[in-house]
Design a protein around this motif. Structure first.
Motif, PDB file in Angstrom:
ATOM      1  N   PHE A 701      -8.324  18.536 -13.469  1.00  0.00           N
ATOM      2  CA  PHE A 701      -9.126  16.974 -14.646  1.00  0.00           C
ATOM      3  C   PHE A 701      -9.683  16.123 -13.724  1.00  0.00           C
ATOM      4  O   PHE A 701      -8.606  14.649 -13.326  1.00  0.00           O
ATOM      5  CB  PHE A 701      -7.790  17.184 -15.513  1.00  0.00           C
ATOM      6  N   PRO A 702     -10.371  16.294 -12.684  1.00  0.00           N
ATOM      7  CA  PRO A 702     -10.900  14.546 -11.842  1.00  0.00           C
ATOM      8  C   PRO A 702     -11.254  13.793 -12.902  1.00  0.00           C
ATOM      9  O   PRO A 702     -11.658  14.152 -14.187  1.00  0.00           O
ATOM     10  CB  PRO A 702     -12.237  15.454 -11.257  1.00  0.00           C
ATOM     11  N   GLY A 703     -10.994  12.333 -12.675  1.00  0.00           N
ATOM     12  CA  GLY A 703     -11.388  11.318 -13.782  1.00  0.00           C
ATOM     13  C   GLY A 703     -10.540  11.216 -14.193  1.00  0.00           C
ATOM     14  O   GLY A 703     -10.742  10.229 -14.830  1.00  0.00           O
ATOM     15  N   ARG A 704      -9.308  12.066 -15.259  1.00  0.00           N
ATOM     16  CA  ARG A 704      -8.958  11.936 -15.849  1.00  0.00           C
ATOM     17  C   ARG A 704      -7.479  11.261 -16.034  1.00  0.00           C
ATOM     18  O   ARG A 704      -6.971  10.186 -16.245  1.00  0.00           O
ATOM     19  CB  ARG A 704      -8.623  12.753 -16.513  1.00  0.00           C
ATOM     20  N   VAL A 705      -7.556  11.133 -14.444  1.00  0.00           N
ATOM     21  CA  VAL A 705      -5.925   9.855 -14.108  1.00  0.00           C
ATOM     22  C   VAL A 705      -6.332   8.787 -13.455  1.00  0.00           C
ATOM     23  O   VAL A 705      -7.029   8.937 -12.362  1.00  0.00           O
ATOM     24  CB  VAL A 705      -5.086  10.626 -13.273  1.00  0.00           C
ATOM     25  N   ILE A 706      -6.604   7.634 -13.525  1.00  0.00           N
ATOM     26  CA  ILE A 706      -6.701   6.365 -12.794  1.00  0.00           C
ATOM     27  C   ILE A 706      -5.403   5.517 -12.749  1.00  0.00           C
ATOM     28  O   ILE A 706      -4.736   5.334 -12.880  1.00  0.00           O
ATOM     29  CB  ILE A 706      -7.773   5.465 -14.302  1.00  0.00           C
ATOM     30  N   ARG A 707      -5.394   5.799 -10.822  1.00  0.00           N
ATOM     31  CA  ARG A 707      -4.421   4.937 -10.341  1.00  0.00           C
ATOM     32  C   ARG A 707      -5.576   3.571  -9.555  1.00  0.00           C
ATOM     33  O   ARG A 707      -6.225   3.490  -9.414  1.00  0.00           O
ATOM     34  CB  ARG A 707      -3.782   5.948  -9.183  1.00  0.00           C
ATOM     35  N   ASN A 708      -3.740   2.253  -9.325  1.00  0.00           N
ATOM     36  CA  ASN A 708      -4.531   1.750  -8.236  1.00  0.00           C
ATOM     37  C   ASN A 708      -4.620   2.177  -6.794  1.00  0.00           C
ATOM     38  O   ASN A 708      -4.408   2.868  -6.791  1.00  0.00           O
ATOM     39  CB  ASN A 708      -3.427   0.452  -8.647  1.00  0.00           C
ATOM     40  N   PRO A 709      -5.158   1.351  -6.324  1.00  0.00           N
ATOM     41  CA  PRO A 709      -5.496   1.740  -4.464  1.00  0.00           C
ATOM     42  C   PRO A 709      -4.277   2.227  -3.904  1.00  0.00           C
ATOM     43  O   PRO A 709      -2.925   1.255  -4.179  1.00  0.00           O
ATOM     44  CB  PRO A 709      -6.097   0.217  -4.005  1.00  0.00           C
ATOM     45  N   PRO A 710      -3.889   2.615  -3.450  1.00  0.00           N
ATOM     46  CA  PRO A 710      -2.561   3.117  -2.120  1.00  0.00           C
ATOM     47  C   PRO A 710      -2.252   1.970  -1.792  1.00  0.00           C
ATOM     48  O   PRO A 710      -2.966   1.158  -0.788  1.00  0.00           O
ATOM     49  CB  PRO A 710      -2.711   4.309  -2.318  1.00  0.00           C
ATOM     50  N   THR A 711      -1.088   1.380  -1.798  1.00  0.00           N
ATOM     51  CA  THR A 711      -0.450  -0.004  -1.253  1.00  0.00           C
ATOM     52  C   THR A 711       0.080   0.808   0.901  1.00  0.00           C
ATOM     53  O   THR A 711      -0.007   2.157   0.738  1.00  0.00           O
ATOM     54  CB  THR A 711       0.920  -0.173  -1.559  1.00  0.00           C
ATOM     55  N   ALA A 712      -0.049  -0.259   1.310  1.00  0.00           N
ATOM     56  CA  ALA A 712       0.208   0.251   2.662  1.00  0.00           C
ATOM     57  C   ALA A 712       1.711   1.353   2.424  1.00  0.00           C
ATOM     58  O   ALA A 712       1.353   2.377   3.901  1.00  0.00           O
ATOM     59  CB  ALA A 712       1.071  -1.027   4.020  1.00  0.00           C
ATOM     60  N   GLN A 713       2.433   0.592   2.266  1.00  0.00           N
ATOM     61  CA  GLN A 713       3.977   2.205   1.773  1.00  0.00           C
ATOM     62  C   GLN A 713       3.750   3.283   1.562  1.00  0.00           C
ATOM     63  O   GLN A 713       4.085   4.529   1.848  1.00  0.00           O
ATOM     64  CB  GLN A 713       4.934   0.907   1.152  1.00  0.00           C
ATOM     65  N   ASP A 714       2.796   3.035   0.569  1.00  0.00           N
ATOM     66  CA  ASP A 714       2.548   4.478  -0.542  1.00  0.00           C
ATOM     67  C   ASP A 714       1.536   5.483   0.588  1.00  0.00           C
ATOM     68  O   ASP A 714       1.654   7.019   0.417  1.00  0.00           O
ATOM     69  CB  ASP A 714       1.087   4.444  -1.351  1.00  0.00           C
ATOM     70  N   ILE A 715       0.807   4.794   1.364  1.00  0.00           N
ATOM     71  CA  ILE A 715      -0.071   5.611   2.695  1.00  0.00           C
ATOM     72  C   ILE A 715       0.842   6.233   3.551  1.00  0.00           C
ATOM     73  O   ILE A 715       0.737   7.867   4.213  1.00  0.00           O
ATOM     74  CB  ILE A 715      -1.151   4.438   2.975  1.00  0.00           C
ATOM     75  N   ALA A 716       1.749   4.972   3.931  1.00  0.00           N
ATOM     76  CA  ALA A 716       2.861   5.846   4.622  1.00  0.00           C
ATOM     77  C   ALA A 716       3.942   7.516   4.276  1.00  0.00           C
ATOM     78  O   ALA A 716       4.037   7.439   5.334  1.00  0.00           O
ATOM     79  CB  ALA A 716       3.874   4.939   4.900  1.00  0.00           C
TER      80      ALA A 716
END
Length: 898
Positions: A701-716
């Motif tokens: 379901f592309p485009g149906r979950v809108i997220r905030n940009p990942p934080t540095a901790q999320d990226i890690a």
């Protein structure tokens, strides 16, 4: 029209009714006598080609005549169709969910359990405007309450796909309600009835009909009035409490009560230094000072106060319906006839619900420390029921208008042509009373003046002044308007092709259809500013062009037959439609009818059908909710996320393929037995996407979950950012397969001395109802599951003797799974029995009694309660979409013809 033609028309009507009885089980009569030469051809649902043999269709058709409808003993079209075995899951009437559905005061039919939007409802063979309010926000349907039973001549139920003839929505079949047209004289009818348990659910109906038949044409006017008092959950022992745990369910009482619950969002320290942690604490019902409990009195009772809202809810709403129908037919030239159908009907209803609940912790309402009734000295939140505002009342008024002028030509030979213009509109205005403004509520909570502040710490009535309560109240408004207009032209007759089996029949036609739907809420409701209530608005329109052709080809029969093939006939039809919003569609249908012996008829059909996306599904406005969901991508569980829902203008049509095969045979004279198999495969079914399914299958379901940009901790950690919102809505994703058998038996037993006995029974076995909700999901087997009984049936045994009629009817709904299976595995099956007796007065010495018909009856003679259901939607302890809470019901009906 000459006198002979007039008599032929009357005779055809009588013969049609008699033949319709033989079709009542959807069976073709196995032994079919030759029709009299003077019989006028008629059109039966499932074909546009007139025929003198109403049993000759390869499609299974059930016909209920006016006489059979009277023996059922009910007063509304909805109640008639509720008893039909083919009507299954998805049906509803005005009692659905205690009347508090999205389409209050209305009723529908759902053949094969595929939903009301998959059953096409026609009036005299043409469409009706859908109800102004879609059920469950998305399902558009025709409101059966807009059709008066007093005007009904017969009801025909086509039990296979019919888009090749009628277009969209005819996936599960067609219900064609035929109104009276030819009538002479004047007839008045009065009926009253009530339940027998002491509560006043008085039901009244009155009608008057006037008709004239001349050489040139006919005219008929029917006016009717119907009313029924409300029945409340509190009037039934099994429904009076939402706490269904004593019966094997769960306690469904609300956590928003009066007295309410105070929720500490931060610890509170008592004067003696004791610290009470965050959590829920019950307001006492009887504090030392009424309306002013101390903080210690509250924290001494941790937990939730609950509220039983069932006593406020109307199981059947108070309703009044009235209107008029007129039909005029006039021969202006020898071969030219003008006709007109006109009707107007008004439906009023009043639905009751419990006073407004406030879930302060979920909806963001806070009692500040400055509130003069707050004993904690700090901000708190709460759950509280504003009972002093009274029950929430929705008063609705629906106006249904239909106008159909037309012209009919005799073209020569047996060919006729017809052109007509249809206008149909359904308008509903609903006004809500005793609702609460969110802003006014928070303002009253914020007030520091005891005269204007709201006290949620008290219990019962009289804690807050009427001025404070009145300052919170608002009225809500919702208006729905559905308009349909459609010019059409059609022609039918036979071709000069006959190789000994009979002439080839042909019908052709075309139509243009324009639809416009508006469902508008007031700005407060739409903006989410009404406490514990919401609203959304949507509007849209479309048009469509269509052309169709149908042929009935007798291959063998009459002068051309062989052993084992008395008759063999093929029906072929096709329809092409071009829609302004989603494109075009073409749908064929083929049927075969084979009569190997005089006593046996075999038949089968294959059809392709479709359902155009409803205007609501296409253009519904955006609504917002906060749902408890889990985000598997981040490993977060049971958190609230913002979910937005709305229409999808890119939807495609649902498609379906259906097969039927059946046999009807007459083992002895006057006894007809039938069995019909049906199978429907529905693809691209439009579904409201489950937000949890979207999160579980985010890549699908592309485009149906809108997220905030990942934080540095999320990226890690290799996880995406937090969710901003989830965009739900409608997609063509589901697949369904249903399959089953219809059974029928009809036996006429005429005697010389004791009148005529009739047995008429039918049953439907829905043994397969499989669905794949979305791609990748496992198949769910719904047959026999909650609210989808596999078996339904009814049968009537009647005796007609010298003006007397007696009938006994048995109704059956099979068992099905409990929703939760807390104590019981099944919702029990249910048998109910009805009795009726009538007498027609003729040739008495009292003129006033002559032409009077008296009917008395009792429905549900043994006063059976609906079986228990443990579903969380069934707070009254029974399935409101399938079962009836009324119990035993008596009625008396008197009619007089002048």
């Amino acid at each position: 029209m000459n006198n002979q033609s007039s008599h032929l028309l009357l005779g055809a009507s009588r013969v049609l009714c008699a033949a319709g009885i033989a079709m009542a089980l959807g069976s073709a009569t196995a032994q079919e006598p030759e029709a009299p030469e003077t019989m006028k051809p008629v059109i039966i649902t499932g074909s546009y080609i007139p025929t003198v043999d109403v049993n000759a269709s390869p499609s299974p058709v059930k016909v209920l005549t006016a006489a059979e409808i009277e023996k059922i003993g009910v007063a509304t079209v909805s109640d008639v169709l509720q008893r039909m075995p083919q009507n299954n899951a998805g049906q509803f009437n005005e009692s659905f969910l205690g009347g508090n559905s999205f389409s209050k005061g209305s009723s529908s039919v759902s053949l094969r359990g595929l939903g009301p939007n998959a059953t096409l409802v026609l009036l005299n063979g043409r469409r009706l405007a859908s109800y102004g309010f879609a059920q469950n926000i998305t399902d558009q349907f025709v409101d059966l309450n807009s059709i008066p039973l007093a005007a009904v001549e017969r009801i025909e139920i086509l039990k296979d796909g019919a888009s090749a003839l009628y277009g969209s929505d005819a996936i599960a079949g067609v219900v064609n309600i035929i109104l009276k047209k030819e009538f002479t004289g004047t007839e008045v009818t009065a009926r009253i009835g009530n339940v027998t348990r002491g509560d006043d659910m008085l039901e009244q109906s009155y009608s008057a009909a006037w008709g004239v038949l001349t050489e040139k044409g006919s005219a008929l006017v029917i006016a009717d009035w119907f009313s029924r008092n409300a029945l409340f959950y509190r009037d039934r022992d099994f429904a009076k409490s939402a706490n269904q745990s004593p019966r094997g369910g769960v306690d469904l009482r609300s956590s928003s009560g009066n007295p309410g619950t105070i929720i500490l969002t931060s610890p509170w320290t008592a004067p003696d230094g004791t610290v009470y942690g965050t959590g829920r604490y019950r307001v006492p019902a009887n504090p030392a000072v009424p309306g002013r409990p101390t903080a210690l009195e509250i924290v001494a009772n941790p937990g939730l106060n609950r509220y039983d809202f069932n006593p406020w809810i109307s199981a059947f709403p108070d309703t009044t319906r009235y209107g008029a129908f007129a039909a005029v037919d006039y021969q202006v030239l020898e071969k030219v006839k003008l006709f007109l159908e006109a009707s107007v009907r008004r439906v009023n209803y009043e639905v009751s619900a419990a006073p407004t609940p406030v879930f302060g912790d979920l909806d963001g309402f806070t009692v500040p420390a400055s509130n003069p009734y707050n004993p904690f000295g700090q901000d708190v939140t709460f759950r509280y029921r504003i009972t002093e505002a009274g029950p929430r009342i929705d008063e609705g008024e629906t106006t249904a208008i239909r106008l159909l002028p037309g012209i009919r030509f005799e073209l020569g030979g047996d060919w006729t042509a017809e052109a007509a213009f249809l206008w149909s509109e359904s308008r509903t205005l609903e006004i809500g009373k005793n609702f609460i403004s969110a802003q006014a509520l928070q303002d009253a909570l914020n007030s520091t003046d005891p005269a204007t502040a709201l006290n949620v710490f008290g219990a019962g009535q009289g804690i807050n002044s009427p001025d404070v309560i009145n300052s919170l109240k608002v009225r809500t408004f919702r208006s729905g308007d559905s308009v349909l207009w459609s010019p059409d032209i059609r022609a039918s007759g036979t071709l000069p092709i006959d190789w000994g089996a009979g002439r080839v029949g042909l019908a052709v036609g075309g139509e243009y259809r324009y639809e416009d739907v508006k469902d508008l809420s007031d700005p407060f409701s739409e903006g989410g500013h009404i406490v514990s209530s919401g609203g959304t608005s949507g509007a849209g329109s479309r048009d469509a062009w269509a052309a169709y052709i149908e042929a009935r080809i007798p291959l063998l029969g009459q002068d051309l037959s062989f052993p084992g093939v008395k008759e063999l006939e093929v029906q072929a039809a096709g329809r092409f439609e071009q829609y302004s919003d989603f494109g075009d569609t073409a749908n064929p249908k083929v049927g075969v009818r084979w009569k190997p012996l005089d006593q046996v008829v075999l038949r089968g059909t294959y059809a392709e059908s479709f359902r155009a996306p409803s205007l609501v599904e296409l253009f519904q406005g955006r609504s917002t909710s906060f749902d408890f969901l889990s985000d598997p991508a981040r490993g977060e569980n049971n958190l609230q996320y913002r979910v937005e829902r709305g229409g999808n203008p890119n939807l495609d049509a649902e498609e379906a393929k259906s097969w039927t095969a059946g046999i009807a045979f007459e083992p002895i004279k006057h006894l007809t037995l039938s069995v019909d198999w049906f199978h429907i495969k529905q693809t691209g079914k439009i579904e409201d996407l489950d937000p949890q399914d979207i999160l579980d299958n985010e890549a699908l379901f592309p485009g149906r979950v809108i997220r905030n940009p990942p934080t540095a901790q999320d990226i890690a950690q290799g996880i995406p950012g937090t969710i901003v919102k989830i965009i739900s809505g409608y997609e063509n994703i589901a697949e369904r397969k249903v399959e089953g058998l219809d059974f029928g038996i009809r036996y006429l037993y005429p005697t010389e001395s004791w009148g005529e006995f009739t047995l008429d029974a039918s049953a439907s076995w829905l043994y397969k109802f499989d669905e794949i909700p979305s791609p990748g999901d496992p198949t769910i087997h719904y047959a026999g599951s909650y609210s989808v009984p596999e078996w339904r049936g009814y049968g009537t045994l009647s005796w007609d003797y010298k003006g007397f009629t007696f009938s006994f009817t048995a109704n059956y709904i099979g068992e099905y799974d409990q929703a939760n299976q807390i104590v019981y595995k099944y919702v029990d099956d249910l048998w109910t029995f009805d009795l009726q007796a009538g007498y027609a007065f003729k040739d008495t010495k009292y003129d006033l009694l002559n032409n009077v018909r008296l009917v008395v009856g009792v429905l549900n003679v043994t006063d059976e309660d609906p079986p228990f259901s443990d579903s969380s939607n069934d707070t009254a302890g029974y399935d409101t979409s399938i079962h009836d809470p009324r119990g035993r019901f008596w009625y008396v009906q008197v009619s007089k013809k002048f």
